[in-house]
Design a protein around this motif. Sequence first.
Motif: not given
Length: 261
Positions: A43-72
Amino acid sequence: MDTTKMDSDSSTNVANSDEDNTAVHSQSSDATQGNGTLQDKANQRFEIPVNENIYGGMSKDELSEAREKELHLAQHDKAVEQAKDQKNALESYVYEMRNKLFNTYRSFASDMEREGISRSLQETEEWLYEDGDDETENAYTAKMQDLKKMVDPVENRYKDEEARAQATTDLLNSIVDHRMSMDSLPPEDRGLITDECNKAEQWLRERIQQQDSLPKNADPVLWSRDIKSRIEDLNSTCNQILRRKSSPANSDESSGLDQQE
């Protein structure tokens, strides 16, 4: 049998029984404590740290750049499609005007106009299949506007001939209607309407004579819009005279004249 020996054996058995019970109780207690520890761990609970960066995913800057390219890319595709539509419109206009220039519009264009327009149409067609094969929408629009500046005067003469005939009929009908509506008016008002109708009729006759003296490839001296404006003026003046008939002052005046008679 020796009574003393029997008592001794009995005491020994009791002692052994007590020891066994104590051992069993001790084992049961140990097992309970062990189970409690396992339950607590489950029954013991452990605090597991969560990383926003998904393995193999894009960072916020990369996502913003991708959206700009898509719009262009979307804007580029839209611009390409609009340019294609305008190119097709220009191509169709060239073919249509070339056909009309030597058929429908032939009488309404001078020799010099036909020659100049025909040359520009040919140059535009060649440009479309050479340097203008892959141009912007603005480039095709500019070419269209250049051609229209040359063709529109000829096209306007052609269109206005029919419109002028219809406007002439409308003015003559208005003159007839106003002359018929003045029968019940006082002599003075009848005279006013008659004068307005006569002036409109004379104006139309003179303008038609001037227009008929010109060739069709010359700009008209009498446009359909001029006749329509004359109709509006005639209707406004005559209707104003007719409204005076139904005004209270005129009704009282007419009643007084009837009584005097």
